[in-house]
Motif scaffolding. Structure first.
Motif: not given
Length: 430
Positions: A291-310
């Motif tokens: 839900a925090t994915t957005r387009q804004a007048n700001a630099p590219f930022t990766r807010t969060s990234l997770s995956q369920d494998g190991f």
């Protein structure tokens, strides 16, 4: 007759001294249970003999009773140092597939060369089998098995979900409008050419065998804000290794995933998880843009990234709960229940046959073993990182030792007195 009366007293005092000495000698033995001598008096009389004229004929040993009271706890901070707080015995067997069954309160266990948990005499600690959530799947002593720690790894898990939140710059241009591209050199996406996309972010995903694979998502702006609606769009392309993984679009086609934003920079497409996968890729997964994915007048930022494998991980830790559940933790963060400690109890623990090294076996006087789980049905709780000391009170034993010594001396004095009396009679002259 007084000689034999006093002799029985000497033998009784000597037995008492031996039992007390054994208690004192084992004050440092883990799980040792002290013993106590029980004596009875000897009486012999004729049917018509008056009760007031009967003299006793000494004492006899009725038995040496073991005292299964709780010993004090000694903290060791070793996971495989175990203590039963309450009733019960650990169950061990002499071999992996069988052997003599023994019961012990000595919870000092180690791991042998084959990764089995054993005690100092080589007895294999027995556990009940459990399922993946730690629930016992079979009960009874015949269902138990020796506890073995996994050698190096747990089970790998392939990546099936990837959660990602990013901020895309609203000021980003269209790569296709780059002067580098013209009629003779049209725009074509090339992940090796940074001019063909705007941003990228990378992570690691895992296949079914636990192999780590590099995964990269490339973001390419495909339209500027619409003059009427203010909407704009981006393409998101997923590469696993060198292979592009297509998204399964709602219209049945495949290719890059379209991200669409309204005039306020709020993402309106997609509105849930999107499946990625094709025949040539080693895995299929669902990507969800948060839900925090957005387009804004700001630099590219990766807010969060997770995956369920190991991947498969190395054994990192073993824990034992108060209910006896043994759980292995691996370096990849996964856990695996290994079994639940099997405990045994008896109708008459004092009737158990001593085997030495704080171990006992079943006898006719003890009755058959009653088995169960820790913390239930009258069985005690398991304390990991503690050992049960011998239930010997050294002060009490030393006082009893003095008392037994006095008893021995008194009976010896009685024999000496009887001897003097007999000698006096022999020396009488008429």
């Amino acid at each position: 007759m007084s000689f034999y009366t006093s002799l029985s007293g000497l033998k009784g005092a000597q037995t008492d001294l031996s039992v007390i000495s054994n208690n004192v000698a084992n004050v440092g033995t883990v799980g040792f249970k002290k013993s106590r001598t029980e004596f009875g008096d000897l009486i012999s009389s004729a049917p018509l003999q008056a009760s007031g004229s009967i003299a006793g004929q000494g004492t006899r040993l009725k038995g040496i009773d073991q005292q299964f009271t709780q010993g004090a706890a000694e903290s060791t901070d070793r996971t495989l140092d175990l203590m039963i707080s309450g009733q019960g015995f650990f169950v061990t067997r002499g071999g992996v597939t069988g052997g003599q069954t023994a019961f012990t309160r000595n919870g000092s266990f180690n791991v042998n060369a084959d990764r089995y948990v054993v005690n100092s005499t080589g007895g294999y600690l027995q556990v009940l089998p459990v399922d993946e959530v730690g629930k016992v799947t079979a009960t009874g002593i015949d269902s138990s098995r020796p506890l073995q720690l996994p050698l190096t790894t747990g089970q790998p898990k392939s990546t099936t979900k990837l959660d990602l939140s990013v901020t895309l710059p609203s000021s980003a241009g269209l790569p296709a409008s780059n002067p580098k591209f013209d009629v003779d050199n049209p725009y074509v996406f090339d992940r090796l050419d940074p001019d063909t996309y705007n941003q990228s972010t990378a992570t690691t995903v895992y296949d079914a065998q636990g192999n780590a694979l590099p995964a990269t998502i490339y973001f390419t702006r495909t339209s500027l804000p619409d003059a009427v609606t203010g909407e704009s769009s981006w393409d998101a392309r997923l590469f696993v290794g060198n292979q592009e993984v297509d998204s399964n679009r709602l219209d049945g086609t495949s290719g890059p995933l379209e991200l669409r934003f309204d005039s306020n920079g709020v993402m309106i497409v997609p509105d849930g998880e999107v499946s990625f996968g094709n025949v040539d890729t080693p895995l299929e997964l669902d990507i969800k843009f948060g839900a925090t994915t957005r387009q804004a007048n700001a630099p590219f930022t990766r807010t969060s990234l997770s995956q369920d494998g190991f991947s498969a991980g190395k054994l990192d830790n073993v824990s034992v709960g108060s209910d006896g559940l043994v759980i292995a933790t691996f370096s990849n963060g996964s856990t695996q229940p290994l079994g639940k400690l099997l405990l045994a109890n008896f109708a008459n623990p004092g009737g158990l046959r001593q085997l030495g090294d704080a171990r006992w076996s079943v006898s006719g006087e003890s009755g058959e073993a009653i088995v169960g789980e820790a913390n239930s049905d009258g069985f005690g709780a398991i304390q990991s990182g503690s050992l049960e000391r011998a239930n010997v009170d050294i002060t009490e034993e030393l006082v009893a030792l003095i008392s037994a010594q006095r008893n021995f001396s008194a009976n010896a004095k009685a024999i000496e007195t009887a001897n003097n009396m007999n000698q006096t009679i022999v020396n009488l002259r008429t």
